[in-house]
Design an enzyme around this catalytic site. Structure first.
Site, PDB file in Angstrom:
ATOM      1  N   SER A 240      -2.504  20.921 -53.920  1.00  0.00           N
ATOM      2  CA  SER A 240      -1.909  21.820 -54.909  1.00  0.00           C
ATOM      3  C   SER A 240      -2.921  22.230 -55.982  1.00  0.00           C
ATOM      4  O   SER A 240      -3.880  21.510 -56.262  1.00  0.00           O
ATOM      5  CB  SER A 240      -0.713  21.153 -55.595  1.00  0.00           C
ATOM      6  OG  SER A 240       0.223  20.716 -54.639  1.00  0.00           O
TER       7      SER A 240
HETATM    8  N1  SAH Z   1       0.985  16.492 -53.210  1.00  0.00           N
HETATM    9  C1  SAH Z   1       0.031  17.039 -52.282  1.00  0.00           C
HETATM   10  C2  SAH Z   1       0.386  18.455 -51.906  1.00  0.00           C
HETATM   11  C3  SAH Z   1       0.251  18.653 -50.434  1.00  0.00           C
HETATM   12  S1  SAH Z   1       1.045  20.073 -49.750  1.00  0.00           S
HETATM   13  C4  SAH Z   1      -1.388  16.918 -52.827  1.00  0.00           C
HETATM   14  O1  SAH Z   1      -1.571  16.457 -53.948  1.00  0.00           O
HETATM   15  O2  SAH Z   1      -2.330  17.236 -52.103  1.00  0.00           O
HETATM   16  C5  SAH Z   1       2.589  19.417 -49.236  1.00  0.00           C
HETATM   17  C6  SAH Z   1       2.595  18.298 -48.246  1.00  0.00           C
HETATM   18  O3  SAH Z   1       3.952  18.056 -47.911  1.00  0.00           O
HETATM   19  C7  SAH Z   1       1.890  18.587 -46.923  1.00  0.00           C
HETATM   20  O4  SAH Z   1       0.922  17.605 -46.679  1.00  0.00           O
HETATM   21  C8  SAH Z   1       3.002  18.537 -45.892  1.00  0.00           C
HETATM   22  O5  SAH Z   1       2.614  17.994 -44.636  1.00  0.00           O
HETATM   23  C9  SAH Z   1       4.014  17.636 -46.580  1.00  0.00           C
HETATM   24  N2  SAH Z   1       5.392  17.765 -46.089  1.00  0.00           N
HETATM   25  C10 SAH Z   1       6.055  18.878 -45.703  1.00  0.00           C
HETATM   26  N3  SAH Z   1       7.309  18.578 -45.308  1.00  0.00           N
HETATM   27  C11 SAH Z   1       7.437  17.219 -45.455  1.00  0.00           C
HETATM   28  C12 SAH Z   1       8.487  16.289 -45.218  1.00  0.00           C
HETATM   29  N4  SAH Z   1       9.685  16.664 -44.756  1.00  0.00           N
HETATM   30  N5  SAH Z   1       8.263  14.987 -45.473  1.00  0.00           N
HETATM   31  C13 SAH Z   1       7.060  14.551 -45.944  1.00  0.00           C
HETATM   32  N6  SAH Z   1       6.035  15.384 -46.193  1.00  0.00           N
HETATM   33  C14 SAH Z   1       6.212  16.704 -45.961  1.00  0.00           C
END
Ligand code: SAH
Length: 222
Positions: free
Chosen positions: A70
């Site tokens: 993010s």
């Molecule tokens: N908080 C993260 C943001 C990553 S983007 C950071 O600091 O880098 C969002 C993430 O959510 C992705 O890695 C994606 O695989 C995950 N995601 C999407 N749907 C999900 C679900 N149902 N359960 C767990 N993770 C999920």
């Protein structure tokens, strides 16, 4: 240039992080604890080496598997919102991704639980947490729409991928007095950052700014 070391040099140096924090301040982040933690947590550890020179730009960056780390402003803003009612003692994050957001949280609250559906990303995130010596982040490979029941209730929940509607299990796992920050909406960019607070009477909802997140998807994958 060794960009993968923790302190960083050049484009990954402390001076570069200081400049990012000045930008976050200009954009309206006010919580000094959040700003200090962002100033002293290396973000370049959470991206591939080829991307490290861009780690302190205020933008989302690709981390593989179609996912992104993010934007620092959003990380700071969501953390600030979560801390508004006081320091939560136990936080659940849904969507570990790179592990950067959970690293920031781990330096502000006693205990962080985080869930990721893509196993390969979770492995890398765990490596980064180990490298930084973070001992209060506990992670699990699963579909986070169901929360993480055995550790519930949570004083705070942060969801970093956008569902079309709030998963009921997450609201159920929120403690009385607890708050959840979550982007809700479609992939076309029409997402809104929502804050749900559980009171003794029920759930209160509040809408913050427009945001752009990857979608919350069903099921866990390798
Ligand atoms: N908080 C993260 C943001 C990553 S983007 C950071 O600091 O880098 C969002 C993430 O959510 C992705 O890695 C994606 O695989 C995950 N995601 C999407 N749907 C999900 C679900 N149902 N359960 C767990 N993770 C999920």
């Amino acid at each position: 240039m060794i960009t993968n070391d923790i302190q960083g040099i050049g484009m990954t140096s402390q001076r570069t992080r200081d400049r990012l924090v000045e930008r976050l301040r200009e954009k309206g982040i006010r919580n000094e604890y959040v700003l200090e933690v962002m100033r002293t947590t290396p973000r370049h550890i959470f991206v591939d080496e080829a991307m490290a020179h861009r780690a302190y730009e205020d933008t989302a960056l690709p981390i593989g598997h179609g996912q992104t780390i993010s934007q620092p402003y959003i990380v700071a803003r969501m953390t600030e919102i979560l801390l508004e009612g006081g320091i939560p003692d136990v936080v659940l994050e849904v969507g570990t991704g790179s592990g950067y957001q959970s690293a920031i949280l781990s330096r502000l609250v006693p205990k962080v639980y985080t869930v990721e559906r893509i196993s390969a990303l979770l492995q890398k995130a765990r490596d980064a947490h180990r490298k930084l010596g973070l001992l209060n982040v506990f992670s699990k490979h699963s579909d986070g729409s169901w929360g993480w029941q055995p550790n519930a209730p949570y004083t705070a929940i942060m969801v970093t991928a956008a569902p079309r509607a709030v998963p009921p299990s997450l609201l159920e796992q929120l403690a009385v007095g607890g708050r959840m920050v979550i982007p809700v909406g479609n992939l076309d960019g029409a997402q809104e950052l929502k804050v749900y607070t559980r009171t003794a009477e029920g759930i209160e909802e509040c809408t913050m700014e427009h945001v752009h997140f990857v979608p919350l998807l069903d099921g866990a994958v390798r």
